[in-house]
Design a protein around this motif. Structure first.
Motif, mmCIF file in Angstrom:
data_model
loop_
_atom_site.group_PDB
_atom_site.id
_atom_site.type_symbol
_atom_site.label_atom_id
_atom_site.label_comp_id
_atom_site.label_asym_id
_atom_site.label_seq_id
_atom_site.Cartn_x
_atom_site.Cartn_y
_atom_site.Cartn_z
ATOM 1 N N PRO A 99 1.046 -1.236 0.168
ATOM 2 C CA PRO A 99 -0.124 -0.125 0.065
ATOM 3 C C PRO A 99 1.061 0.923 -0.203
ATOM 4 O O PRO A 99 1.644 1.395 0.456
ATOM 5 N N LYS A 100 0.418 2.403 -1.067
ATOM 6 C CA LYS A 100 1.248 3.364 -0.390
ATOM 7 C C LYS A 100 1.094 4.083 0.762
ATOM 8 O O LYS A 100 2.433 4.829 1.030
ATOM 9 N N VAL A 101 0.010 3.783 1.008
ATOM 10 C CA VAL A 101 0.273 4.902 2.455
ATOM 11 C C VAL A 101 1.010 4.317 3.377
ATOM 12 O O VAL A 101 1.581 5.158 3.845
ATOM 13 N N LEU A 102 1.875 3.251 3.071
ATOM 14 C CA LEU A 102 2.539 2.364 3.972
ATOM 15 C C LEU A 102 3.831 2.911 3.866
ATOM 16 O O LEU A 102 4.116 4.015 4.848
ATOM 17 N N ILE A 103 3.951 2.991 2.607
ATOM 18 C CA ILE A 103 5.366 3.837 2.185
ATOM 19 C C ILE A 103 5.485 5.154 2.563
ATOM 20 O O ILE A 103 6.287 5.715 2.367
ATOM 21 N N PHE A 104 4.384 5.908 1.843
ATOM 22 C CA PHE A 104 4.244 7.460 2.206
ATOM 23 C C PHE A 104 4.401 7.407 3.705
ATOM 24 O O PHE A 104 5.162 8.396 4.433
ATOM 25 N N PHE A 105 4.012 6.817 5.028
ATOM 26 C CA PHE A 105 4.546 6.831 6.230
ATOM 27 C C PHE A 105 5.601 6.703 6.742
ATOM 28 O O PHE A 105 5.899 6.569 7.504
ATOM 29 N N VAL A 156 13.242 4.712 0.998
ATOM 30 C CA VAL A 156 11.874 4.885 0.321
ATOM 31 C C VAL A 156 12.105 5.401 -0.589
ATOM 32 O O VAL A 156 11.331 4.898 -1.298
ATOM 33 N N LEU A 157 12.992 6.363 -0.781
ATOM 34 C CA LEU A 157 13.055 6.706 -1.747
ATOM 35 C C LEU A 157 13.184 5.881 -3.076
ATOM 36 O O LEU A 157 12.687 6.008 -4.477
ATOM 37 N N ILE A 158 14.788 4.731 -2.435
ATOM 38 C CA ILE A 158 15.189 4.047 -3.841
ATOM 39 C C ILE A 158 14.117 3.108 -3.698
ATOM 40 O O ILE A 158 13.234 2.415 -5.522
ATOM 41 N N TYR A 159 13.056 2.218 -3.267
ATOM 42 C CA TYR A 159 11.942 1.724 -3.884
ATOM 43 C C TYR A 159 10.701 2.350 -4.517
ATOM 44 O O TYR A 159 10.529 1.657 -5.207
ATOM 45 N N VAL A 160 10.437 3.685 -3.953
ATOM 46 C CA VAL A 160 9.484 4.575 -4.981
ATOM 47 C C VAL A 160 10.221 4.228 -6.168
ATOM 48 O O VAL A 160 9.265 4.401 -7.775
ATOM 49 N N ASP A 161 11.115 4.904 -6.563
ATOM 50 C CA ASP A 161 11.983 4.513 -8.391
ATOM 51 C C ASP A 161 12.053 3.212 -8.872
ATOM 52 O O ASP A 161 11.802 2.982 -9.909
ATOM 53 N N GLY A 200 8.306 7.312 4.565
ATOM 54 C CA GLY A 200 9.155 8.085 4.567
ATOM 55 C C GLY A 200 8.656 9.510 5.576
ATOM 56 O O GLY A 200 9.790 10.114 5.762
ATOM 57 N N PHE A 201 7.733 9.567 5.419
ATOM 58 C CA PHE A 201 7.089 10.751 6.814
ATOM 59 C C PHE A 201 7.607 10.734 8.169
ATOM 60 O O PHE A 201 8.301 11.394 8.768
ATOM 61 N N PHE A 202 8.013 9.399 8.956
ATOM 62 C CA PHE A 202 9.124 9.569 9.848
ATOM 63 C C PHE A 202 9.513 9.306 10.030
ATOM 64 O O PHE A 202 11.074 9.712 10.759
ATOM 65 N N ALA A 203 10.729 8.216 8.712
ATOM 66 C CA ALA A 203 11.921 9.386 8.445
ATOM 67 C C ALA A 203 12.688 10.670 8.349
ATOM 68 O O ALA A 203 12.779 10.738 9.123
#
Length: 160
Positions: A15-21, A85-90, A23-26
């Motif tokens: 879920p994108k929300v998991l990846i977002f959070f 997180v950014l590497i995963y998103v990419d 990244g957010f907490f990092a």
């Protein structure tokens, strides 16, 4: 045993929300630790408005490890998580997520040890340090669903 091609496999739908959070907490942890690092090298203690103890904690012998401020180590920890997180998103590859899964466990354990030092050794609490503890705790909690999706992906790759 996980083969090397498992780490390069695309993941099941995380879920994108998991990846977002993640990244957010990092990012929150990185900004907090970076601020403390900046203040350390400036030679100032940030103001503590809710609790009194920042000065005790931030000037203690526990705030520096082999000449390196713990805040700088924290900033590097959170920055590396943010980059993963950014590497995963990419790339959508599982390897960055595998690193995140283990890194958040280590970060949480270190945070627990530092909370112990604050409460039972120094008898003082640093509000800024608690922001970092909160960030690392949230990242640790988010690691559970992340582990679930990673395990689900491993089962699909092995059985598929």
């Amino acid at each position: 045993m996980m083969s090397s091609n498992l780490s390069s496999q695309p993941n099941p739908q995380i879920p994108k929300v998991l990846i977002f959070f993640l990244g957010f907490f990092a990012l929150v942890g990185f900004l907090d630790a970076s601020y403390l690092t900046f203040e350390h090298y400036r030679g100032t203690i940030p103001p503590c408005s809710i609790v009194s103890g920042c000065e005790t904690v931030l000037t203690s012998s526990y705030s520096v490890v082999v000449g390196i401020p713990l805040a700088l180590l924290g900033a590097l920890f959170y920055f590396s998580l943010l980059m993963l997180v950014l590497i995963y998103v990419d790339s959508a590859k599982r390897f960055p997520l595998l690193l995140i899964r283990y890194q958040v466990i280590i970060g949480f354990l270190v945070s627990c040890g530092l909370v112990y030092v604050q409460l039972f050794v120094l008898h003082a609490i640093c509000l800024y340090c608690m922001v970092s503890v909160f960030s690392s705790s949230m990242l640790f909690i988010l690691g559970f669903p992340l582990s679930h999706y990673l395990a689900k992906g491993e089962q699909e790759v092995v059985s598929g």
